[in-house]
Scaffold this active site. Structure first.
Site, short mmCIF file in Angstrom:
data_model
loop_
_atom_site.label_atom_id
_atom_site.label_comp_id
_atom_site.label_asym_id
_atom_site.label_seq_id
_atom_site.Cartn_x
_atom_site.Cartn_y
_atom_site.Cartn_z
N GLU A 235 0.91 -1.27 0.09
CA GLU A 235 -0.15 0.03 0.19
C GLU A 235 0.93 1.39 0.06
O GLU A 235 0.35 2.15 -0.67
CB GLU A 235 -1.07 -0.04 1.18
CG GLU A 235 -2.21 -1.03 1.06
CD GLU A 235 -1.93 -2.60 1.32
OE1 GLU A 235 -2.66 -3.37 1.30
OE2 GLU A 235 -0.55 -2.86 1.56
N HIS B 275 -11.42 -5.98 9.14
CA HIS B 275 -12.03 -5.63 7.84
C HIS B 275 -13.21 -4.83 8.11
O HIS B 275 -14.10 -5.12 7.35
CB HIS B 275 -12.39 -7.02 7.11
CG HIS B 275 -11.38 -8.01 6.64
ND1 HIS B 275 -10.27 -8.42 7.44
CD2 HIS B 275 -10.76 -8.02 5.45
CE1 HIS B 275 -9.51 -9.16 6.68
NE2 HIS B 275 -9.64 -8.91 5.54
#
Length: 667
Positions: free
Chosen positions: A407, A474
């Site tokens: 990322e 998540h």
């Protein structure tokens, strides 16, 4: 690694076919940073400039590299690369004004030393975190490759900085995408005072290149001709056959990490051995030996260089001290942009929340050929939520790019694309994963315009929120992590119409955005949405419901919780959907508070330190006379998001909000 006698053997210069003019040009280029260093160290001790990071002993690397590249090829230097700046003919008076924190410096006094860039000179300056520079170089090289420009990008790293994860990510992405980047590692044996053997378990960086699938070359970094010839040859090759190369330059730093730290940690014999390999003195001796440099020319060049330095210093010192200008400081946080809202036109169709995000993204790609999408599994797979399904077929793999699991590097590459005039959309597979790229967002994207005027045209999409029993990694609502960072813009739609319009608006703006999209809204809600392209005004809240008894201020999923609670309890409410979290709509908040006199803030994020805390504090400070009750707020529990459904239900604020809302009405 510990440097040994084999690393400090006498330098062997090879003239090859270089003309006298080229050899003397390199000599003069070497003199300039060395003579500046001599002057700066005096000024530092006099207190006339601030902290100084010396490259004394390492100048040949910068000078060899900057002279080998074309003037319009980007270089990303570090602390000890003064020669890159002087080699690109940056006006010395501006350079010295930068060191003194003067207004005419490249950062207007907002950052120091070499923490700046200049697009005019094709230089992108560092931040103190060191490693993120490599990913920016990847993005610049990617832009060149997409545009068909036969150029290379060169980026520096120190041996200490190579321990950072950004080093690995930067090299890995460049190798996978075959980007024409020259990664130069200045291997001087120390990261501040920490010797190389305490940084990594190998001797030479040339051992690392093959592991990334790239070539690796080692040069004697104090030999300006060897560095120049190596970079020159590599650059010519990479322009025609794009790929990354790792260049290890063995060198030594003869001053402290910064001047105040000294060099007591360095063995005396090692300092003496490397002093014999001084890049300026040895090259000067060589030029005299082959008859290219005589005493008169040496004296003439030194006088010329010293005069240029002194003249520039006089100009910089004569500039008046900087005066703080509040309006200018606030104005420079964001790149100038005046949004022209594009109103909806034509037909509308019933669309799900998830489909409108896809529509907005597709239409933005059609309107802007320089928009590049990057993210994990967004290509053939279409993303884990299928938002980019079919995009690779329509727009091609160059513009819809599957990325490695890195990322930080991908966000940094987005910034690099922006530097070359592209736009980038980076998809976080889940908002939780953005923590791995946090530094790039809050220290690079958010600050770069304020620091030296470079915009960051990057939108980061963030699938967010709980409700699906996905557990702690998540399901997080992490918008408050970024709400505190000037220079970012944050939008968070609650309905299909705004989902499309806010995304298209974000992609038009040259500033960095975080676009939060709640996963539980993707396929659970639908609405009439214009088929054609349109935008929604950024920074403007909207009333999702109008009433008179109480004001509920919220965003995202909170809007739906609020509507349902108000309907079930039979309450007449103003439900203000913020839509934009940064900058948030103060006028709309003030208006609804004045209207009802009772306010409750609802957020899915954990309660402590959330966005509600800031806005409720603002209401108490600015709207106190309009209040008929205490300002209340409700959020999720101050725990990680749990996995099991009963625990997650307890975690979320839905039931607590209903009870708090009743309390507020009865106050």
């Amino acid at each position: 690694m510990e440097f040994t006698a084999s690393d400090t053997q006498k330098l062997v210069f090879q003239r090859k076919s270089h003309s006298d003019e080229t050899l003397l040009r390199l000599y003069e280029s070497l003199l300039i940073p060395r003579r500046i260093e001599e002057k700066m160290l005096i000024l530092l001790r006099q207190g006339r400039i601030s902290k100084w990071f010396s490259g004394w002993g390492q100048e040949a690397i910068s000078i060899g590299a900057v002279n080998a590249l074309k003037a319009d090829e980007f270089i990303l230097p570090m602390h000890r690369n003064l020669g890159i700046f002087t080699g690109r003919d940056i006006p010395l008076e501006r350079l010295f004004a930068q060191f003194q924190g003067k207004k005419s410096g490249f950062t207007k006094g907002r950052d120091r030393s070499f923490h700046f860039g200049s697009i005019e000179h094709h230089i992108v300056g560092m931040i103190s975190h060191l490693g993120p520079q490599l990913a920016i170089a990847d993005g610049i090289a990617l832009a060149d490759k997409l545009s068909g420009e036969k150029k290379v990008t060169l980026v520096f790293s120190g041996d200490g900085a190579s321990s950072e994860g950004d080093f690995h990510e930067g090299l890995n992405v460049a190798a996978v995408w075959k980007l024409p980047v020259i990664f130069v590692v200045e291997h001087n044996g120390y990261g501040l005072s920490t010797p190389s053997e305490e940084q990594f378990a190998f001797k030479y960086f040339t051992e690392k290149g093959p592991g990334y699938g790239m070539e690796a070359v080692r040069v004697q970094g104090n030999n300006v001709l060897e560095v120049y010839d190596t970079i020159l040859k590599l650059a010519e090759d990479l322009r025609e056959n794009p790929r990354p190369v790792l260049v290890e330059a063995i060198t030594f730093r003869m001053r402290g990490h910064e001047e105040a730290s000294g060099t007591k940690y360095v063995p005396k014999q090692l300092m003496e051995d490397w002093a014999k390999l001084d890049p300026v003195d040895t090259y000067e001796t060589y030029l005299k030996e082959i008859g290219v440099l005589d005493d008169a020319t040496e004296e003439s060049l030194n006088k010329k260089v010293k005069k240029a330095i002194n003249d520039a210093l006089e100009i910089a010192f004569a500039e008046k001290a900087l005066t703080a200008d509040l309006e200018e400081e606030l104005a420079d946080v964001y790149a100038p942009f005046s949004q022209k809202v594009i109103e909806p036109a034509g037909t509308s169709t019933e669309k799900r929340f998830v489909d409108t995000i896809s529509d907005g993204l597709r239409q933005s790609m059609e309107r802007c050929p320089k928009l590049v999408l990057m993210g994990q599994d967004i290509g053939e797979y279409g993303g884990v939520f299928k938002i980019t399904d079919g995009f690779k077929t329509q727009f091609g793999g160059d513009r819809v790019r599957n990325t490695p699991l890195c990322e930080s590097a991908i966000i940094g590459a987005g910034l690099g694309l922006s530097i070359k005039g592209y736009k980038a959309m980076v998809e976080m597979q889940f908002a939780d994963f953005v923590s791995v790229g946090f530094n790039q967002i809050v220290n690079n994207l958010a600050k770069i315009h304020y620091r030296w005027g470079q915009n960051a045209d990057v939108v980061i999409r963030m699938p967010t929120g709980a409700g699906s029993s996905a557990g702690p990694f998540h399901s997080q609502s992490n918008e408050a992590w970024f709400f505190h960072t000037p220079g970012l813009k944050i939008v968070y739609p609650s309905n299909p119409h705004d989902a499309k319009g806010l995304l298209t608006a974000a992609l038009e703006d040259p500033n960095p955005y975080l676009y939060f999209e709640h996963k539980m809204l993707y396929r659970s809600i639908s609405g009439q949405v214009p088929d054609e392209y349109y935008t929604v005004e950024v920074g403007k809240a909207a009333l999702a419901k109008e009433g008179t008894q109480v004001s509920i201020i919220t965003y995202g999923m909170g809007v739906h919780w609020a509507i349902k609670a108000a309907e079930e309890l039979g309450i007449s409410t103003d439900i203000l959907d913020l839509r934009t979290l940064l900058p948030w709509d103060q006028e709309a908040v003030k208006k609804t508070v004045k209207k009802t006199g009772k306010v409750i803030f609802l957020q899915e994020d954990t309660l402590t330190g959330g966005i509600g805390a800031e806005i409720c504090a603002w209401i108490s400070e600015h709207c106190f006379r309009d209040l008929d009750a205490p300002v209340m707020r409700v959020g999720s529990l101050d725990t990680p998001v749990p996995f099991a459904s009963p625990l997650e239900k307890q975690f979320l604020p839905v039931e607590r909000f209903r009870e708090k809302l009743k309390d507020l009405l009865e106050y």
